[in-house]
Motif scaffolding. Sequence first.
Motif, short mmCIF file in Angstrom:
data_model
loop_
_atom_site.label_atom_id
_atom_site.label_comp_id
_atom_site.label_asym_id
_atom_site.label_seq_id
_atom_site.Cartn_x
_atom_site.Cartn_y
_atom_site.Cartn_z
N CYS A 200 5.39 8.63 -3.45
CA CYS A 200 5.77 7.28 -3.88
C CYS A 200 4.54 6.38 -3.81
CB CYS A 200 6.87 6.74 -2.96
SG CYS A 200 7.33 5.05 -3.35
N CYS A 203 5.46 3.15 -1.27
CA CYS A 203 5.52 3.22 0.19
C CYS A 203 4.82 4.44 0.78
CB CYS A 203 6.97 3.18 0.66
SG CYS A 203 7.86 4.72 0.36
N CYS A 218 13.39 6.94 -4.21
CA CYS A 218 12.65 7.08 -2.95
C CYS A 218 13.58 6.75 -1.76
CB CYS A 218 11.45 6.14 -2.93
SG CYS A 218 10.56 6.19 -1.37
N ILE A 220 12.79 5.91 1.12
CA ILE A 220 12.23 4.84 1.96
C ILE A 220 12.35 3.49 1.28
CG2 ILE A 220 10.18 4.00 3.17
CD1 ILE A 220 11.21 6.63 4.26
N CYS A 221 11.85 3.39 0.05
CA CYS A 221 11.79 2.07 -0.58
C CYS A 221 12.70 1.94 -1.80
CB CYS A 221 10.35 1.71 -0.94
SG CYS A 221 9.71 2.67 -2.31
N VAL A 223 12.51 3.03 -4.98
CA VAL A 223 12.05 3.00 -6.38
C VAL A 223 12.35 4.34 -7.05
CG1 VAL A 223 10.25 1.31 -5.92
CG2 VAL A 223 9.69 3.76 -5.84
FE FE Z 1 8.87 4.59 -1.66
#
Ligand code: FE
Length: 235
Positions: A200, A203, A218, A220-221, A223
């Motif tokens: 990514c 992040c 993603c 985590i973030c 996208v």
């Molecule tokens: Fe990410």
Amino acid sequence: MIDSRAFHALSCGVYVVGAACEGLQAGCVVNTVTQVTATPAQLSVAVNKENVTMGVIRKAGFFSVAVLDESTPMELIGTFGFHSSSDTDKFAEWKSETDAQGMPCLVEHAVARFCVKVKQELDLGTHVLFVGEVLEAQAVGVQAPMTYAYYHQVKGGKTPPKASSYEPSSKETNKAENFQVKEAKSMSEEKRAEQVGWRCTVCGYIEWVDELPDDFKCPICGVGKEMFERVTRPV
Ligand code: FE
């Protein structure tokens, strides 16, 4: 001459600041909390003007600070650092409390918490610096507080574009990491001695698979697949 490495020598921690006003709870990750005086105890924090949290702190006149510990998962950083409070109730996703001033304050992975009343603000261009008096301070955890260096070097964390310390080059390949960014190729062109993954670019999260599904997001973030770049590492 401005040597960007000089800025990396400045030590700082990783924090979640929060505020609430008119029914909107907002919070974000910052590395800009500093104690500026002891009598009275005052903290300052710089918050990007584009962050919803900046406007909510200004309206509320108070903000909370949670000092994150070293075991803080990247998913928590993802929630508070790579999403917007305009469409995500970040404090609902992690254990939080409301302080005496009505401000949401993160409890999970917090080693210390503060409630601060804003006394002054300073326009810094991209950011607003809030300076305020500490109304409450609690040491609540036993873990070591996470430094920004630990976040980058041990956790492999990235700097969100709205952070005070963001540098466009920080999105590029970290030379210390044992993999390379490559142009997309068909798998038949690849030597099987390399493991293929997708990183990514927002992040830094890496999914070690040959191909990402079209609807991949993603973890985590949040996208989509289009924000991932191909990487490889020796196996
Ligand atoms: Fe990410």
